[in-house]
Design a protein around this motif. Structure first.
Motif, PDB file in Angstrom:
ATOM      1  N   THR A 218      65.589  39.735  90.350  1.00  0.00           N
ATOM      2  CA  THR A 218      67.034  39.371  89.977  1.00  0.00           C
ATOM      3  C   THR A 218      67.155  38.937  88.598  1.00  0.00           C
ATOM      4  O   THR A 218      68.318  39.168  87.994  1.00  0.00           O
TER       5      THR A 218
ATOM      6  N   GLN B 144      69.850  40.493  85.879  1.00  0.00           N
ATOM      7  CA  GLN B 144      71.167  39.711  85.543  1.00  0.00           C
ATOM      8  C   GLN B 144      71.006  39.774  84.082  1.00  0.00           C
ATOM      9  O   GLN B 144      72.137  39.743  83.356  1.00  0.00           O
TER      10      GLN B 144
ATOM     11  N   THR C 134      73.286  32.172  88.192  1.00  0.00           N
ATOM     12  CA  THR C 134      72.977  32.986  89.423  1.00  0.00           C
ATOM     13  C   THR C 134      73.262  32.458  90.738  1.00  0.00           C
ATOM     14  O   THR C 134      73.950  31.324  90.523  1.00  0.00           O
ATOM     15  N   SER C 135      73.341  33.210  91.779  1.00  0.00           N
ATOM     16  CA  SER C 135      73.875  32.401  92.885  1.00  0.00           C
ATOM     17  C   SER C 135      72.888  31.221  93.268  1.00  0.00           C
ATOM     18  O   SER C 135      73.430  30.396  93.829  1.00  0.00           O
TER      19      SER C 135
ATOM     20  N   ARG D 163      80.916  31.322  96.545  1.00  0.00           N
ATOM     21  CA  ARG D 163      80.024  31.724  95.560  1.00  0.00           C
ATOM     22  C   ARG D 163      79.990  33.235  95.789  1.00  0.00           C
ATOM     23  O   ARG D 163      80.001  33.799  94.809  1.00  0.00           O
ATOM     24  N   LYS D 164      79.971  33.646  96.963  1.00  0.00           N
ATOM     25  CA  LYS D 164      79.939  35.372  97.076  1.00  0.00           C
ATOM     26  C   LYS D 164      81.244  35.958  96.293  1.00  0.00           C
ATOM     27  O   LYS D 164      81.484  36.921  96.064  1.00  0.00           O
TER      28      LYS D 164
ATOM     29  N   LEU E  22      81.032  35.788  92.773  1.00  0.00           N
ATOM     30  CA  LEU E  22      80.053  36.981  92.210  1.00  0.00           C
ATOM     31  C   LEU E  22      80.505  38.302  92.330  1.00  0.00           C
ATOM     32  O   LEU E  22      80.613  38.891  91.402  1.00  0.00           O
TER      33      LEU E  22
ATOM     34  N   ARG F 157      83.194  38.443  89.578  1.00  0.00           N
ATOM     35  CA  ARG F 157      82.890  38.561  88.420  1.00  0.00           C
ATOM     36  C   ARG F 157      82.217  39.994  88.007  1.00  0.00           C
ATOM     37  O   ARG F 157      82.569  40.551  86.860  1.00  0.00           O
ATOM     38  N   GLU F 158      81.635  40.865  88.913  1.00  0.00           N
ATOM     39  CA  GLU F 158      81.269  42.134  88.960  1.00  0.00           C
ATOM     40  C   GLU F 158      82.459  43.062  88.898  1.00  0.00           C
ATOM     41  O   GLU F 158      82.531  44.023  87.937  1.00  0.00           O
TER      42      GLU F 158
END
Length: 105
Positions: free
Chosen positions: A15, A19, A62-63, A77-78, A81, A84-85
């Protein structure tokens, strides 16, 4: 039975490399700061705006860091994320409301 030569946590070793290879997109439109980003995606994510001091920290955290250091719950959080993508891919930000639960009969 188990191979003890492989250290624990190897599954997450990739990861950091993945990242690091993703670029941090520049702010665009009305989105200038992390708080603007979090307000635009909705779902009360702006309450975590103080956790992300800079634009780079929003796109490089990061997560695990979000969970352990910032205390952001799993669903938010998910959601952060994922958006963000989407932002990296050039999609416009908008709030996606949660579906209300079905009534029991």
């Amino acid at each position: 039975m188990f191979n003890r030569a492989i250290p624990r946590g190897v599954r997450f070793a990739h990861t950091a490399a993945v990242q690091a290879s993703k670029p941090v997109p520049p702010p665009r439109g009305s989105i200038k700061e992390p708080v603007d980003f979090l307000k635009a995606i909705g779902r009360n994510c702006e309450q975590h705006a103080e956790s992300f001091e800079t634009w780079d920290s929003l796109f490089t955290s990061t997560s695990r860091v979000m969970r352990n250091d910032m205390g952001i719950e799993t669903k938010q959080r998910k959601y952060i994320l994922a958006w963000r993508e989407f932002y990296r891919q050039g999609r416009d930000l908008h709030a996606v409301p949660l579906k209300s639960p079905k009534k029991k009969k």
